[in-house]
Design an enzyme around this catalytic site. Structure first.
Site, PDB file in Angstrom:
ATOM      1  N   GLN A  17      -3.909  -9.967  35.414  1.00  0.00           N
ATOM      2  CA  GLN A  17      -3.703  -8.892  34.435  1.00  0.00           C
ATOM      3  C   GLN A  17      -2.864  -9.268  33.209  1.00  0.00           C
ATOM      4  OE1 GLN A  17      -1.816  -4.387  33.975  1.00  0.00           O
ATOM      5  NE2 GLN A  17      -1.998  -5.211  36.014  1.00  0.00           N
ATOM      6  N   GLU A 138       3.351  -8.259  39.229  1.00  0.00           N
ATOM      7  CA  GLU A 138       3.892  -7.059  38.582  1.00  0.00           C
ATOM      8  C   GLU A 138       5.221  -6.572  39.164  1.00  0.00           C
ATOM      9  OE1 GLU A 138       2.841  -4.905  35.973  1.00  0.00           O
ATOM     10  OE2 GLU A 138       4.707  -3.879  36.470  1.00  0.00           O
ATOM     11  N   ASP A 167       3.074  -6.732  33.921  1.00  0.00           N
ATOM     12  CA  ASP A 167       1.846  -7.421  33.533  1.00  0.00           C
ATOM     13  C   ASP A 167       1.430  -7.064  32.101  1.00  0.00           C
ATOM     14  OD1 ASP A 167       1.438  -8.900  35.818  1.00  0.00           O
ATOM     15  OD2 ASP A 167       0.297  -7.354  36.823  1.00  0.00           O
ATOM     16  N   GLY A 242      19.009   9.631  28.212  1.00  0.00           N
ATOM     17  CA  GLY A 242      19.211   9.368  26.789  1.00  0.00           C
ATOM     18  C   GLY A 242      20.149  10.395  26.187  1.00  0.00           C
ATOM     19  N   GLY A 243      20.149  10.470  24.871  1.00  0.00           N
ATOM     20  CA  GLY A 243      21.063  11.369  24.186  1.00  0.00           C
ATOM     21  C   GLY A 243      20.728  12.846  24.400  1.00  0.00           C
TER      22      GLY A 243
HETATM   23  N1  COA Z   1     -10.790 -25.260  37.258  1.00  0.00           N
HETATM   24  C1  COA Z   1     -10.168 -25.809  38.301  1.00  0.00           C
HETATM   25  N2  COA Z   1      -9.016 -25.340  38.824  1.00  0.00           N
HETATM   26  C2  COA Z   1      -8.513 -24.256  38.223  1.00  0.00           C
HETATM   27  C3  COA Z   1      -9.118 -23.629  37.122  1.00  0.00           C
HETATM   28  C4  COA Z   1     -10.306 -24.193  36.637  1.00  0.00           C
HETATM   29  N3  COA Z   1     -10.947 -23.651  35.601  1.00  0.00           N
HETATM   30  N4  COA Z   1      -8.363 -22.583  36.754  1.00  0.00           N
HETATM   31  C5  COA Z   1      -7.328 -22.553  37.593  1.00  0.00           C
HETATM   32  N5  COA Z   1      -7.418 -23.559  38.487  1.00  0.00           N
HETATM   33  C6  COA Z   1      -6.487 -23.917  39.533  1.00  0.00           C
HETATM   34  C7  COA Z   1      -5.189 -24.397  38.930  1.00  0.00           C
HETATM   35  O1  COA Z   1      -5.301 -25.734  38.531  1.00  0.00           O
HETATM   36  C8  COA Z   1      -4.237 -24.167  40.043  1.00  0.00           C
HETATM   37  O2  COA Z   1      -4.349 -25.207  40.986  1.00  0.00           O
HETATM   38  P1  COA Z   1      -3.076 -26.115  41.444  1.00  0.00           P
HETATM   39  O3  COA Z   1      -2.039 -25.177  41.923  1.00  0.00           O
HETATM   40  O4  COA Z   1      -3.681 -26.977  42.520  1.00  0.00           O
HETATM   41  O5  COA Z   1      -2.595 -26.887  40.309  1.00  0.00           O
HETATM   42  C9  COA Z   1      -4.808 -22.886  40.640  1.00  0.00           C
HETATM   43  O6  COA Z   1      -6.154 -22.780  40.287  1.00  0.00           O
HETATM   44  C10 COA Z   1      -4.180 -21.627  40.043  1.00  0.00           C
HETATM   45  O7  COA Z   1      -2.990 -21.513  40.584  1.00  0.00           O
HETATM   46  P2  COA Z   1      -2.116 -20.200  40.358  1.00  0.00           P
HETATM   47  O8  COA Z   1      -2.136 -19.704  38.989  1.00  0.00           O
HETATM   48  O9  COA Z   1      -0.761 -20.568  40.875  1.00  0.00           O
HETATM   49  O10 COA Z   1      -2.876 -19.122  41.237  1.00  0.00           O
HETATM   50  P3  COA Z   1      -2.366 -18.242  42.446  1.00  0.00           P
HETATM   51  O11 COA Z   1      -3.497 -17.344  42.770  1.00  0.00           O
HETATM   52  O12 COA Z   1      -1.815 -19.047  43.548  1.00  0.00           O
HETATM   53  O13 COA Z   1      -1.162 -17.402  41.816  1.00  0.00           O
HETATM   54  C11 COA Z   1      -0.171 -15.912  40.234  1.00  0.00           C
HETATM   55  C12 COA Z   1      -1.425 -16.280  41.023  1.00  0.00           C
HETATM   56  C13 COA Z   1      -0.495 -14.722  39.379  1.00  0.00           C
HETATM   57  C14 COA Z   1       0.960 -15.556  41.209  1.00  0.00           C
HETATM   58  C15 COA Z   1       0.263 -17.119  39.368  1.00  0.00           C
HETATM   59  O14 COA Z   1      -0.809 -17.483  38.564  1.00  0.00           O
HETATM   60  C16 COA Z   1       1.477 -16.843  38.492  1.00  0.00           C
HETATM   61  O15 COA Z   1       2.621 -16.798  38.948  1.00  0.00           O
HETATM   62  N6  COA Z   1       1.219 -16.688  37.174  1.00  0.00           N
HETATM   63  C17 COA Z   1       2.267 -16.514  36.205  1.00  0.00           C
HETATM   64  C18 COA Z   1       2.804 -15.128  36.221  1.00  0.00           C
HETATM   65  C19 COA Z   1       1.743 -14.091  36.038  1.00  0.00           C
HETATM   66  O16 COA Z   1       1.048 -14.043  35.063  1.00  0.00           O
HETATM   67  N7  COA Z   1       1.690 -13.166  37.003  1.00  0.00           N
HETATM   68  C20 COA Z   1       0.992 -11.930  36.828  1.00  0.00           C
HETATM   69  C21 COA Z   1      -0.376 -11.945  37.191  1.00  0.00           C
HETATM   70  S1  COA Z   1      -1.051 -10.365  36.785  1.00  0.00           S
END
Ligand code: COA
Length: 409
Positions: A17, A138, A167, A242-243
């Site tokens: 998101q 979130e 988000d 607030g105020g």
């Molecule tokens: N091709 C190949 N691999 C891909 C890819 C693509 N096009 N796009 C993503 N990936 C892989 C990444 O390389 C990564 O792999 P790695 O960990 O082996 O390096 C993986 O997919 C993505 O990892 P990640 O983003 O950590 O996914 P997750 O599902 O484990 O975690 C979140 C999800 C949201 C917790 C994490 O992305 C995060 O903390 N994001 C930042 C904060 C954020 O935006 N959170 C709010 C989300 S609404």
């Protein structure tokens, strides 16, 4: 008529998101947003599905007006194609877990080598320090950004708010950063790094609670309904804090959303006193100044509720607004999605989709007179592979077929 960001190109590696909410706004401002997805697609395409085998509303409501290409960033050929693409775009946006893009082989230094004009925007849970490497969602951001400890009632647990401040709140902060970077690039010719941490964005939205934290050092917070204070800002229910004091009072017929939030400005007291059938309080020195009322706000809102409970929230809205008294009926999601004024404002819009049929979404909240947003459906997975890899990068049909067969796209 052109659009504000016409000609600006966004390579959108965002998912879930926070990131998609940012790039969707850029798309509505006229940018060409090309979403790069793993061959399995953004995970939200399949999350919270209401219809089988069709992109979820979670996905369709956050990815309007974008194009979609698939690319396996862990394959050598995928990295080569990505390198070519980065040279053709103005903005790269991502919100993977910490370090993911570096692990793909694309550090900020490498990206600058490929395209010195690139603006590289990242959303992470946290800034530098002990939490840098932690993932975030979130409510994690709400928990650590000051929102949960200050939301709820004094005698209850910390609460999450339904607003997606962690988000979509972070997404809109990131839009601001990207636009500023684009503007600076006009003068410097250089791209730059834009980073926004979800914890920081939530804290920015909770700024007033840090105001109150510091005020606590000089005594209790009189406008809070709480009777006792220790050394931290307490949860204060529906108090405005607030105020100007405010509270949600009940209305007829007493359903879960039959409430209206009423704010009592100094100038509002006299008309309120008359409306609620207590005209004598308009001139009563025990009631007729904000200071006089401060110690008995609970009693004041109780008296207002004794009146409002006999009227619908819509009647109360009309009666209070007739006297310029700020108030807001609590609108349910059903009332909002059916609200004709929101539809007229194109903030609730209906969008046709080839697989799921028409769906409702929240339109563009920022209105630009020379760049009106037109909401178009979200793309199907890889729908624009031919446009981008074929027409833009010049790959032939055979190569495209081979890339697909090898799981590169
Ligand atoms: N091709 C190949 N691999 C891909 C890819 C693509 N096009 N796009 C993503 N990936 C892989 C990444 O390389 C990564 O792999 P790695 O960990 O082996 O390096 C993986 O997919 C993505 O990892 P990640 O983003 O950590 O996914 P997750 O599902 O484990 O975690 C979140 C999800 C949201 C917790 C994490 O992305 C995060 O903390 N994001 C930042 C904060 C954020 O935006 N959170 C709010 C989300 S609404």
């Amino acid at each position: 008529m052109g659009k504000a960001l016409e000609g600006v190109r966004v390579l959108d590696m965002t998912h879930v998101q926070s990131g998609p909410s940012c790039t969707q706004i850029l798309a509505w401002m006229g940018a060409d947003v090309v979403k790069i997805e793993a061959t399995t697609g953004d995970i939200t395409r399949k999350q919270l599905r209401d219809l089988p085998d069709v992109d979820s509303l979670y996905f369709t409501m956050l990815n309007c007006n974008k194009r979609s290409i698939t690319l396996n960033m862990k394959s050598d050929r995928g990295k080569e194609l990505f390198t070519e693409l980065v040279g053709n775009f103005d903005i790269l946006a991502e919100n993977f877990g910490p370090g993911a893009v570096d692990r793909m082989g694309f550090s900020w230094e490498r990206l600058q080598e490929i395209n010195p004009r690139l603006i590289y925007a990242s959303i992470k849970g946290f800034g530098d320090g002990p939490y840098t490497h932690f993932k975030a969602y979130e409510v994690v951001a709400q928990a650590m950004g000051g929102s949960m400890s200050t939301t709820g009632f004094e005698d209850g647990p910390p609460l999450a708010t339904g607003s997606q401040i962690g988000d979509s709140g972070t997404g809109i902060h990131t839009v601001a950063g990207i636009l500023a970077a684009l503007f600076q690039r006009e003068r410097s010719g250089r791209g730059q790094r834009v980073t926004v941490a979800m914890q920081h964005a939530v804290l920015n939205l909770c700024r007033v609670k840090l105001r109150d934290q510091q005020r606590l050092a000089h005594g209790p917070l009189g406008e809070y309904p709480n009777k006792e204070f220790d050394d931290t800002v307490p949860r204060s229910g529906n108090a405005s804090g607030g105020g100007q004091p405010g509270w949600a009072v009940r209305c007829a017929p007493g359903g879960p959303n039959d409430y209206i939030y009423v704010i009592v400005q100094p100038v509002g007291w006299e008309p309120i006193a008359k409306l609620i059938g207590r005209p004598e309080l308009a001139d009563d020195p025990d009631w007729n100044t904000p200071d006089a009322r401060l110690s008995k706000l609970d009693k004041m809102f109780q008296m207002i509720e004794e009146w409002s409970i006999d009227h619908s929230k819509w009647e109360v809205l009309a009666k209070l607004n007739a006297h310029n008294i700020p108030c807001g009926p609590i609108l349910s999601t059903k009332e909002i999605i059916e609200d004709t004024s929101l539809a007229d404002n194109e903030i609730v819009v209906k969008v046709p989709h080839p697989e799921r049929g028409e769906f409702a979404t929240v339109g563009m909240p920022i209105k630009l007179s020379d760049s009106p947003a037109e909401v178009a459906r979200s793309p199907l997975l890889g729908e624009h592979n031919i446009d981008i890899y074929g027409k833009e990068l010049g790959l032939g049909d055979d190569e495209l077929a081979e890339l697909k067969a090898n799981g590169v796209i």
